[in-house]
Write an enzyme that holds these catalytic residues in place. Structure first.
Site, short mmCIF file in Angstrom:
data_model
loop_
_atom_site.label_atom_id
_atom_site.label_comp_id
_atom_site.label_asym_id
_atom_site.label_seq_id
_atom_site.Cartn_x
_atom_site.Cartn_y
_atom_site.Cartn_z
CD GLU A 132 -2.57 1.49 2.52
OE1 GLU A 132 -1.84 1.49 3.53
OE2 GLU A 132 -3.78 1.79 2.57
CB CYS A 155 -8.28 8.31 7.48
SG CYS A 155 -9.97 7.85 7.16
CG ASP A 172 -11.34 0.59 12.03
OD1 ASP A 172 -11.15 -0.02 13.10
OD2 ASP A 172 -11.88 0.08 11.03
NE ARG A 189 -11.05 12.34 7.21
CZ ARG A 189 -11.99 11.41 7.32
NH1 ARG A 189 -12.76 11.36 8.38
NH2 ARG A 189 -12.19 10.52 6.36
N1 LIG Z 1 -13.85 1.26 8.49
C1 LIG Z 1 -12.66 1.41 7.89
N2 LIG Z 1 -11.53 1.12 8.56
C2 LIG Z 1 -10.32 1.27 7.97
O1 LIG Z 1 -9.32 0.99 8.64
C3 LIG Z 1 -10.26 1.77 6.63
C4 LIG Z 1 -11.46 2.06 5.96
N3 LIG Z 1 -12.65 1.88 6.61
N4 LIG Z 1 -11.47 2.52 4.68
C5 LIG Z 1 -10.25 2.76 3.96
C6 LIG Z 1 -9.06 2.09 4.50
C7 LIG Z 1 -8.83 0.66 4.12
N5 LIG Z 1 -8.11 0.17 5.28
C8 LIG Z 1 -8.21 -1.14 5.71
C9 LIG Z 1 -9.22 -1.95 5.22
C10 LIG Z 1 -9.30 -3.26 5.63
C11 LIG Z 1 -8.37 -3.77 6.52
C12 LIG Z 1 -8.47 -5.20 6.92
O2 LIG Z 1 -9.43 -5.87 6.59
N6 LIG Z 1 -7.49 -5.74 7.59
C13 LIG Z 1 -7.48 -7.14 8.01
C14 LIG Z 1 -6.92 -8.00 6.89
C15 LIG Z 1 -5.64 -7.47 6.33
C16 LIG Z 1 -5.19 -8.06 5.02
O3 LIG Z 1 -5.91 -8.69 4.27
O4 LIG Z 1 -4.02 -7.81 4.72
C17 LIG Z 1 -6.64 -7.26 9.27
O5 LIG Z 1 -6.82 -8.25 9.98
O6 LIG Z 1 -5.85 -6.35 9.56
C18 LIG Z 1 -7.37 -2.95 7.00
C19 LIG Z 1 -7.29 -1.65 6.59
C20 LIG Z 1 -7.90 1.23 6.22
N7 LIG Z 1 -9.06 2.01 5.95
O1 LIG Z 2 -6.06 4.76 6.78
C1 LIG Z 2 -7.20 4.71 7.29
C2 LIG Z 2 -8.34 4.89 6.53
C3 LIG Z 2 -9.54 4.83 7.14
N1 LIG Z 2 -9.65 4.60 8.46
C4 LIG Z 2 -11.01 4.51 9.05
C5 LIG Z 2 -11.45 5.59 9.99
C6 LIG Z 2 -12.97 5.49 9.89
O2 LIG Z 2 -13.41 4.40 10.71
C7 LIG Z 2 -13.20 5.15 8.44
C8 LIG Z 2 -13.45 6.36 7.58
O3 LIG Z 2 -14.74 6.86 7.80
P1 LIG Z 2 -15.05 8.44 7.85
O4 LIG Z 2 -16.54 8.51 8.08
O5 LIG Z 2 -14.64 9.02 6.54
O6 LIG Z 2 -14.26 9.00 8.99
O7 LIG Z 2 -11.99 4.53 8.02
C9 LIG Z 2 -8.53 4.40 9.22
O8 LIG Z 2 -8.59 4.16 10.44
N2 LIG Z 2 -7.33 4.47 8.61
#
Ligand SMILES: Nc1nc(=O)c2c([nH]1)NC[C@@H]1CN(c3ccc(C(=O)N[C@@H](CCC(=O)O)C(=O)O)cc3)CN21
Ligand SMILES: O=c1ccn([C@H]2C[C@H](O)[C@@H](COP(=O)(O)O)O2)c(=O)[nH]1
Length: 264
Positions: free
Chosen positions: A58, A146, A169, A166
């Protein structure tokens, strides 16, 4: 990564129950800071196993200026799938803002190259920032950035970085975000012939989704392991020529991975 567990405990004790855009609901606090001395180890969460592959790819993808998930898919990284359109596009997200921020007169600004150049030539500058949150185009992005803004600082031959995030998660995003900026700081220090200093993480709305409460409780029962270290195998001529194989994490001992749903 005691700091990560302290944050989880702090949110569970003091957090406000809030509704959110995704409909899941969160427990949330506003404003929090953590500091990681990068010379003392690479800050990877150890109370669940992390998928470092996704984090490295990433970051290389952001640095290449790309905003289409094709490269990620080719490398088995699925973390951005839910947000892309049918052609894989995310709009003008991080890659575009970092490497080709558009000015009103039609020029583009490569913020990353500029910052690296300033670190090399004027390291006492207080203007070494990269901003991803571009209000002029934020509605065209799949998700407003974010990790919105970061700044570098050089003292005693060490490079430090501070991020303002900002929205955070804590269970899924934060472990990725910390590792990603730690890696970026190592890469930029490597290119500028500096040692690494601190990574300072500052958060705005810092939340645990309601469907991640059990997973984070489980982490609180686990004893963290000592941090691993990062070795960079090769020094390419440019910050933009690193490859996945150049990075090796040595001594990563972690508890088993924990699954959790991502709120979209
Ligand atoms: N709600 C939410 N949380 C996020 O952390 C987040 C978003 N949305 N939207 C955009 C990006 C995408 N990101 C993500 C999305 C998914 C995982 C996740 O599913 N992680 C799992 C599997 C990792 C993998 O397949 O490598 C984990 O156990 O960490 C992590 C970060 C961080 N961001
Ligand atoms: O790099 C990242 C990208 C996204 N997130 C999380 C933070 C929030 O839970 C969602 C984004 O929702 P908004 O309503 O736009 O705030 O994704 C993260 O932790 N890290």
């Amino acid at each position: 990564m005691q700091q990560y567990l302290d944050l989880i405990r702090h949110i569970k004790t003091h957090g406000n129950m809030k509704t959110d855009r995704t409909g899941t609901g969160t427990q949330s606090i506003f404003g929090y800071q953590m500091r990681f001395d990068l010379s003392q180890g690479f800050p990877l969460v150890t109370t669940k196993k992390l998928h470092l592959r996704s984090i490295i790819h990433e970051l290389l993808w952001f640095l290449s200026g790309d905003t289409n998930i094709r490269y990620l898919k080719e490398n088995g990284v699925r973390i951005w799938d839910e947000w892309a359109d049918e052609n894989g596009n995310l709009g003008p997200v991080y890659g575009e803002q970092w490497r080709s921020w558009k000015t009103p007169d039609g020029e583009t600004i490569d913020q990353i190259s500029n910052v690296l150049n300033t670190i090399r030539t004027n390291p006492d500058s207080r203007r070494m920032l990269v901003v991803a949150y571009n209000p002029g185009v934020v509605e065209k992005m799949a998700l407003p950035p974010c990790h919105s803004l970061f700044q570098f600082y050089v003292a005693e031959g060490r490079l430090s970085c501070q991020l303002y995030q900002r929205s955070c998660d804590v269970f899924l995003g934060l472990p990725f975000n910390i590792a990603s900026y730690a890696l970026l700081t190592h890469m930029i220090a490597h290119q500028a012939d500096l040692d690494v200093g601190d990574f300072v993480w500052s958060g705005g709305d810092v939340h645990i989704y309601n469907d991640h409460q059990q997973q984070t409780d489980l982490q609180l029962t686990r004893q963290p392991y000592p941090l691993p270290s990062l070795q960079i195998q090769r020094k390419p001529d440019s910050l933009f020529d690193y490859r996945f194989e150049d990075f090796e994490i040595v001594g990563y001992e972690a508890h088993p991975s924990i699954k959790g749903k991502v709120s979209v």
